[in-house]
Write an enzyme that holds these catalytic residues in place. Structure first.
Site, PDB file in Angstrom:
ATOM      1  N   GLU A  81      44.620 102.650  -1.989  1.00  0.00           N
ATOM      2  CA  GLU A  81      44.037 103.656  -1.050  1.00  0.00           C
ATOM      3  C   GLU A  81      45.289 104.411  -0.343  1.00  0.00           C
ATOM      4  O   GLU A  81      44.998 105.544   0.007  1.00  0.00           O
ATOM      5  CB  GLU A  81      43.056 103.299  -0.343  1.00  0.00           C
ATOM      6  CG  GLU A  81      41.636 102.964  -1.041  1.00  0.00           C
ATOM      7  CD  GLU A  81      40.575 102.244  -0.386  1.00  0.00           C
ATOM      8  OE1 GLU A  81      40.812 101.809   0.684  1.00  0.00           O
ATOM      9  OE2 GLU A  81      39.204 102.402  -0.807  1.00  0.00           O
ATOM     10  N   GLU A 112      44.468  80.695  -9.733  1.00  0.00           N
ATOM     11  CA  GLU A 112      44.596  80.566  -8.204  1.00  0.00           C
ATOM     12  C   GLU A 112      45.636  79.341  -8.364  1.00  0.00           C
ATOM     13  O   GLU A 112      46.064  79.076  -6.927  1.00  0.00           O
ATOM     14  CB  GLU A 112      43.559  80.728  -7.403  1.00  0.00           C
ATOM     15  CG  GLU A 112      42.644  79.485  -7.137  1.00  0.00           C
ATOM     16  CD  GLU A 112      41.414  79.846  -6.458  1.00  0.00           C
ATOM     17  OE1 GLU A 112      41.310  78.701  -5.583  1.00  0.00           O
ATOM     18  OE2 GLU A 112      40.893  80.793  -6.291  1.00  0.00           O
TER      19      GLU A 112
END
Length: 270
Positions: A81, A112
């Protein structure tokens, strides 16, 4: 190490399946109200890390976010953004998620848990000591993130983190840790809830404050935003109208010529 995962502790509520819709949403809302207060307690840590980010970006460096699952997605969201909001290059703030871009939409099993892939993913971007890397992990125990930050420390790359457990392995690894202690989740262990909200609030603070410090905001307006749709074009025209006290048609002409609010205002004053 005296480390307790408060994010994994049992919920304050039980028998959730027997609750009405009203009871569920009121209980969630009650829990959510505690999050901004937890963030408030971490403001000194947030300020310290932001100062480091500002210094690095002013010197030509980049900001990296690293995480897995919800944490990784939030970092990517915040990074993605920045270009449309502040008109900065896409490679200034970079979000990296364990498992690669496929993990943005679908969980990638065991991604992960890697203790080597995080650093490899950073190396793909030629990370250097000019940059700063922030690890995001609600638990503070994600191997993908911790190992990457350990390697960064070895390479004299400044590191920070956002976590929701106190004295976690990630906090002890990062040079500039942020710990937002939100407590047990409404659904036990579901850290996409309060922990995710806390991380989002902190990420908003980091990039918004950094971009203001970099001069990407004038007054309270996004004068460098990308004009990617009609709504934003109209907003841009109104900014120019208010700043220069001219008509909308005149503002539209300036915007069409200069393609940017800041440049339109600058040239409109000449």
């Amino acid at each position: 190490m005296n480390f307790i995962k408060t994010t994994e502790q049992d919920s304050n509520y039980n028998n959730l399946e027997n609750m009405s819709i009203s009871e569920v949403i009121n209980a969630i809302n009650k829990e959510d109200q505690s999050v901004p207060f937890a963030v408030e307690k971490a403001l000194p840590q947030i300020e310290n890390l932001i100062s480091q980010v500002v210094n690095k970006l002013k010197s030509g460096g980049r900001l990296f976010y690293m995480g897995a699952g919800t944490s990784g997605r939030l970092g990517i969201l915040d990074a993605s953004e920045c270009p449309p909001t502040f008109g900065v290059p896409h490679n200034l703030v970079i979000g990296i998620i364990a498992g690669g871009d496929n993990a943005i939409r679908k969980a990638v099993e065991n991604a992960e848990d890697s203790t080597t892939q995080g650093w490899k993913d950073l190396e793909d971007y030629k990370v250097s000591e000019k940059d700063i890397v922030i690890g995001i992990a609600a638990s503070g125990t994600t191997p993908y993130v911790i190992s990457a930050l350990e390697k960064c420390n070895e390479q004299n790359i400044i590191t920070g983190c956002i976590t929701c457990n106190k004295n976690s392995p990630l906090s002890l690894t990062a040079q500039f840790p942020i710990e937002v202690i939100v407590g047990p989740e409404f659904i036990t262990g579901s850290s996409r809830m309060k922990a995710g909200t806390a991380q989002k609030l902190v990420l908003n603070m980091i990039t918004t404050t950094v971009m203001i410090q970099l001069g990407k905001v004038k007054g309270n307006k996004m004068v460098d935003m990308q004009l990617s749709n009609d709504k934003l074009v109209n907003r841009a025209v109104n900014m120019i109208v208010n700043e220069l006290n001219i008509s909308k048609s005149e503002a539209a002409v300036l915007l069409e010529k200069h393609k940017n609010v800041r440049d339109s205002i600058t040239h409109g004053r000449r």
